[in-house]
Design an enzyme around this catalytic site. Structure first.
Site, PDB file in Angstrom:
ATOM      1  N   CYS A 162       0.782  -1.175   0.118  1.00 19.40           N
ATOM      2  CA  CYS A 162       0.102   0.006   0.202  1.00 19.40           C
ATOM      3  C   CYS A 162       0.835   1.136   0.003  1.00 19.40           C
ATOM      4  O   CYS A 162       0.395   2.399  -0.504  1.00 19.40           O
ATOM      5  CB  CYS A 162      -0.923   0.129   1.408  1.00 19.40           C
ATOM      6  SG  CYS A 162      -0.413  -0.224   2.766  1.00 19.40           S
ATOM      7  N   HIS A 195      -1.285   1.140   7.385  1.00 17.73           N
ATOM      8  CA  HIS A 195      -1.965   1.213   6.203  1.00 17.73           C
ATOM      9  C   HIS A 195      -1.883   2.762   5.634  1.00 17.73           C
ATOM     10  O   HIS A 195      -1.926   3.653   6.238  1.00 17.73           O
ATOM     11  CB  HIS A 195      -3.038   0.814   6.253  1.00 17.73           C
ATOM     12  CG  HIS A 195      -4.021   0.587   4.738  1.00 17.73           C
ATOM     13  ND1 HIS A 195      -3.427  -0.389   3.883  1.00 17.73           N
ATOM     14  CD2 HIS A 195      -5.162   1.160   4.215  1.00 17.73           C
ATOM     15  CE1 HIS A 195      -4.078  -0.190   2.914  1.00 17.73           C
ATOM     16  NE2 HIS A 195      -5.095   0.634   2.941  1.00 17.73           N
TER      17      HIS A 195
END
Length: 474
Positions: free
Chosen positions: A113, A424
Site C-alpha cells: 500500500c 496502512h
C-alpha cells in the site's frame, strides 16, 4: 521457483513461474494478466482444496511440471451503449468508475500500500505523465544506469495502465523494478515482504525520475522533475558563539513540516522546518559549535511537496515511532512569507494580477493598470480557477505562466497506524472536476472535500503524511 502449467477453460498456459517466496496473490495476478480473470474470481485447485491468497506454498506440495486447474470468468470488454441514453446509476460498477472520470485502483501485492498510494498521488500530475510518455524504451542517455531506466519505463507503463483500465491494475512489473533498484523494499520477515515507508518510496522514485527525465533543448543535466517538483533554497548559516556566518544554496524536492508541541498548523511546521540547528567544527574556535541555519525559498516549482515529519527513531523499541499530534493544513497554501527577498520581488506582479482577478470576480474595484497587467491581457480567468489552467497543455510558443506563490491542494498521502513500517497507506487525489477520490489499493471511492481536511491527525485514523500542492498561476 516452481514452473507449472495452468488449464483454464479450453486453454493451457505452459511455463508459468511461481515465486514461492511471495504469497499466492502474486501468482493470481500473473494469471489475471494472461486470462483476464480477476484474482477474486479465480478458483485454483491445489492439494487440500482451493488456493487461498495467503496460503503457504510449502504446505501445498506444488511441483515442477504440475498442471493446475483454474475456474473463473474473465471480465468482458466494456462496450459503449448501442442506443438510447444510459444514466450513470444504471451502469455496471466498473463502467461507473470510468464514467466518474477517475483512474483505476491498484492491487495490493502483499504489504504494498505504501507503493500504491505513492503511485496514485504522482499519477495526478499530468505534466509528469506527458514526460514519461515521451521516454523511450530503448534510449538510455546521460549515463543512466539500467535499473533506473527500467524503473522509469515501469512507471510509464503503470501510469498508462491506470489511465486505460476500468479494472484494478496489478503493478507487478513496477514492484519488481522498484525492488531491483532499491533492495530495501524487498525486505522480508518470516518469508513475508515487509511494510515500507511511503515517504522513502516517494523520495526514491522522484530521485530516479530526476535522473532519467531530462529536458530536450536545454543544458544536458536539466531535469524535467526539477521544473515540476524542485525547490531552490538559500540559507544563512550563523554561529552565535563565534560570530561566523556563511551562505549556502541547495535544491530539494520537498519542504519539511516539523512537528512539536508548538505546532498546530502546517504554516508553523514549515517555519520550524526552515530554521534548524546543526553541530559542526568551528574553524575560529577550533572545536565543534552550534550553528543555526535559516533557509528561504529562492525558486518555486509547479508542484510543491510537503512532508509531515511524523516519524522518529525510538531507541527503546528499535523502530520508527509516530507523532500523532493534530496538525491542520489548508486547501490553499501561500508560501510567500517563506521566500527570499529576490523571489518576493519576482512574485509581486503576478500576485497583484491574481488579487485584481479575485476582486473583479466579486465585483470589487481593481487597481489601475500596472506593469504587471501584461501577464493577464486578454484573460478573464479568476484566481480561484487559475491553478487548473492548462500549463500541462501549454505550447512552447506560449509565454511561460507566472507562479504566484499560492498553491492548491491536489493530493494527500495518509498513514493509519503507529509505525511507518506497519499500518496502512492511502492516496487521496483531487480530480479535474473538483471531486476527491480515496485510492485505498484496488478500491477507489468518492470523498467530500471536508473529509480531506479531517486527515490532520490527533488519533488513530488516517492522517496526512505527504501533501502535494499545485501552483496557482496567471
Amino acid at each position: 521457483m516452481v514452473i507449472v502449467s495452468v488449464k483454464w477453460q479450453k486453454q493451457v498456459f505452459p511455463g508459468i513461474e511461481i515465486d514461492t517466496s511471495q504469497p499466492p496473490i502474486v501468482f493470481k495476478t500473473q494469471l489475471y494478466t494472461l486470462t483476464g480473470v480477476p484474482p477474486e474470481r479465480q478458483k485454483i485447485m491445489v492439494k487440500g482444496g482451493i488456493l487461498k491468497d495467503d496460503a503457504d506454498w510449502s504446505t501445498l506440495a506444488v511441483k515442477d511440471g504440475q498442471k493446475l486447474m483454474m475456474i473463473g470468468t474473465a471480465d468482458e470488454i466494456v462496450r459503449a451503449p448501442e442506443k438510447g441514453p444510459v444514466f450513470v446509476e444504471d451502469l455496471p460498477e466498473e463502467e461507473q468508475a470510468a464514467a466518474l472520470g477517475h483512474s483505476a485502483g491498484l492491487y495490493n501485492l502483499g504489504n504494498t500500500c505504501y507503493m500504491n498510494s505513492t503511485l496514485q498521488c504522482l499519477h495526478s500530475v499530468p505534466e509528469l505523465k506527458s514526460a514519461l510518455l515521451s521516454y523511450s524504451d530503448n534510449v538510455r542517455g546521460n549515463g543512466v544506469d539500467q535499473t533506473s531506466h527500467s524503473l522509469t519505463v515501469a512507471t510509464r507503463n503503470t501510469f498508462g495502465e491506470l489511465d486505460k483500465s476500468v479494472r484494478p491494475v496489478a503493478p507487478l512489473h513496477f514492484l519488481q523494478m522498484l525492488r531491483k533498484k532499491y533492495p530495501q523494499f524487498a525486505q522480508q520477515q518470516n518469508n513475508v515482504y515487509m511494510q515500507q515507508d511511503a515517504e522513502e518510496c516517494w523520495t526514491q522514485l522522484v530521485y530516479t525520475l530526476s535522473q532519467t527525465l531530462t529536458s530536450e533543448g536545454s543544458e544536458p543535466t536539466a531535469s524535467q522533475m526539477k521544473e515540476l517538483f524542485g525547490i531552490d533554497l538559500v540559507s544563512r548559516v550563523h554561529c552565535a558563539e563565534s560570530g561566523e556566518e556563511s551562505s549556502e544554496a541547495e535544491s530539494v524536492y520537498s519542504l519539511k513540516c516539523h512537528i512539536s508541541h508548538e505546532v498546530n498548523h502546517l504554516h508553523e511546521g514549515l517555519k520550524h522546518g526552515l530554521k534548524t540547528e546543526l553541530e559542526k567544527v568551528s574553524p575560529s574556535l577550533g572545536r565543534t559549535a552550534i550553528y543555526t541555519r535559516e533557509s528561504r525559498i529562492n525558486d518555486l516549482p509547479r508542484y510543491l511537496t510537503v512532508q509531515f515529519v511524523r516519524f522518529f527513531w525510538k531507541r527503546e523499541s528499535n523502530q520508527k515511532a509516530k507523532i500523532l499530534r493534530k496538525v491542520d493544513y489548508p486547501l490553499e497554501l501561500d508560501v510567500y512569507d517563506f521566500c527570499s527577498d529576490e523571489l518576493k520581488q519576482k512574485l509581486q506582479a503576478p500576485r497583484q494580477v491574481m488579487r485584481d482577478a479575485e476582486n473583479a470576480k466579486f465585483g470589487l474595484k481593481v487597481q489601475g493598470k500596472t506593469n504587471s497587467s501584461k501577464y493577464n491581457e486578454g484573460s478573464s480567468t479568476s484566481a480561484g480557477e487559475s491553478s487548473s489552467m492548462d500549463i500541462d497543455k501549454a505550447d512552447s510558443s506560449v509565454p511561460k505562466k507566472q507562479i504566484t506563490g499560492v498553491y492548491d491542494l491536489i493530493a494527500v498521502l495518509t498513514h493509519k497506524g503507529r509505525s511507518a513500517d506497519s499500518g496502512h497507506y492511502v492516496g487521496w487525489v483531487k480530480q479535474d472536476d473538483g471531486k476527491w477520490i480515496e485510492f485505498d489499493d484496488d478500491n477507489p471511492s468518492i470523498r467530500k472535500e471536508e473529509e480531506i481536511l479531517k486527515l490532520s491527525g490527533g488519533g488513530d485514523w488516517h492522517m496526512a503524511y505527504i501533501c502535494l500542492y499545485k501552483a496557482r498561476v496567471i
